[in-house]
Design an enzyme around this catalytic site. Structure first.
Site, short mmCIF file in Angstrom:
data_model
loop_
_atom_site.label_atom_id
_atom_site.label_comp_id
_atom_site.label_asym_id
_atom_site.label_seq_id
_atom_site.Cartn_x
_atom_site.Cartn_y
_atom_site.Cartn_z
N CYS A 136 -21.35 9.18 16.36
CA CYS A 136 -20.27 8.19 16.24
C CYS A 136 -19.74 8.15 14.81
O CYS A 136 -20.39 7.59 13.93
CB CYS A 136 -20.82 6.82 16.66
N CYS A 139 -18.92 4.60 13.54
CA CYS A 139 -20.10 3.80 13.16
C CYS A 139 -20.70 4.27 11.84
O CYS A 139 -21.16 3.46 11.05
CB CYS A 139 -21.20 3.91 14.22
N ASP A 140 -20.74 5.58 11.62
CA ASP A 140 -21.59 6.11 10.55
C ASP A 140 -20.87 6.82 9.42
O ASP A 140 -21.52 7.24 8.45
CB ASP A 140 -22.64 7.06 11.17
#
Ligand code: NAP
Length: 315
Positions: A136, A139-140
């Site tokens: 992701c 997200c990261d």
């Protein structure tokens, strides 16, 4: 378990939310069950430029589209519960959904539990998920600010997410098993123009390692020559990022043995009916030709409309 719902919708991705909207608008007594956050894969997608009416600018993203879908579902009165489904009994007239926090019954069920990222498939992968390996970018990406990042895959997701990562990482290298991308030409054109993007063609990741518990080494094999390239993190960095975007696997394990499937994808007719009367499936877990937000939403709308017809015919 004193309430009998008209329909229980499993999963709040675009398919489940569209089903919730249509069920709510048609005054069905509907319950939507989701274990995590709404949106499924779209919740972690930075840019959606092909959902009708969705215009990509600084304010628009997957999460913003989903937030509007969620608000619309709530407006039309679909009940919500946050819970994890542990088993289902779908074959009788009364469908039973067992969750960690309770049991629910309904006349019909719409399965919209979506899909999850396919693992990269290299040696030691499990040890480094969350310690260098991610599925992701939204997200990261910020963990890899000014670091080096590798992305596996050659489809729309891999190329779009790789470009998103160029906004954070020092350098982004796409590792693809063939020598041409599967991604749409318009997406490819943007990627080839991006100065931070690099490409390793005909290559697959064989093994990942990191003596300190974080990803700092990997072996990449050229599938044409079998030559192995060892990639090591820059000494000052101590870590690099590896993002996998090589497709998805349907979340259908719970329904095995009851709902008819092919390669784990649920089989339906054009009305989203499965082999079980009163059980419908919608979205990416269905065997179909195009898995996009627009087709998931359409599936959800059809499934809810057909669930209502099923109930009316049974009365
Ligand atoms: P995809 O289109 O199925 O592409 C998967 C990519 O991963 C392919 O390039 C494939 O290589 C590669 N791959 C598959 N298995 C692999 C393995 N075991 N090892 C190494 N590489 C492997 O998946 P996606 O990009 O996630 O897209 C899924 C669907 O969502 C598609 O319909 C796509 O069009 C859609 N989508 C659309 C957008 C958009 O329109 N903006 C954005 C994201 C996704 P090969 O090419 O060699 O098969």
């Amino acid at each position: 378990m004193d309430k009998m719902y008209d329909v229980i919708i499993l999963g709040a991705g675009p398919a489940g939310l569209a089903a919730g909207l249509y069920a709510g608008r048609s005054r069905m007594n509907a319950l939507l069950i989701e274990k995590g956050q709404d949106g499924g894969q779209i919740a972690t997608t930075n840019e959606i430029e092909n959902y009708p009416g969705q215009v990509v600018d600084e304010e628009e993203s997957g999460p913003s589209l989903i937030a509007r879908m969620t608000a619309q579902v709530e407006k039309f009165g679909c009940e919500r519960v946050s819970d994890t489904i542990t088993s289902v009994e779908l074959t009788g007239d009364v469908k039973k959904i067992v969750c960690t926090g309770g049991e629910y019954e309904a006349k019909t069920v719409i399965i919209a539990t979506g899909a999850h990222s396919r693992p990269i498939g290299c040696k030691n992968e499990g040890q480094f998920v969350g310690k260098g390996i991610s599925f992701c970018a939204t997200c990261d990406a910020n963990f890899f600010e000014d670091l080096e990042v590798f992305v596996v895959g050659g489809g729309d997701s891999a190329v779009e997410e790789a470009m998103y990562l160029t906004g954070f990482a020092r350098k982004v290298t796409l590792i693809h098993r063939r020598n041409e991308l599967r991604a749409a030409k318009s997406i490819q054109e943007k990627a080839f123009k991006n100065e931070k993007m690099n490409f390793m063609w005909d290559s697959v990741v064989e093994e990942v390692n990191g003596p300190d518990g974080v990803l700092s080494e990997m072996l990449v094999r050229n599938v044409k020559t079998d030559e192995i390239t060892k990639i090591e993190a820059d000494e000052d960095d101590g870590i690099f990022g590896l993002f996998g975007f090589i497709g998805f696997l349907p979340n259908t394990e719970l329904f095995e043995g009851q709902v008819e499937m092919e390669n784990s994808y649920i089989l339906t007719d054009d009305n989203m009916c499965t082999n079980i009367p009163g059980v419908f499936a919608a979205g990416d877990l269905r065997k179909k030709s195009l898995r996009q937000v627009v087709t998931a939403a359409a599936d959800g709308a059809i499934a809810a409309t057909q669930a209502l017809k099923y109930i009316e015919n049974a009365e």
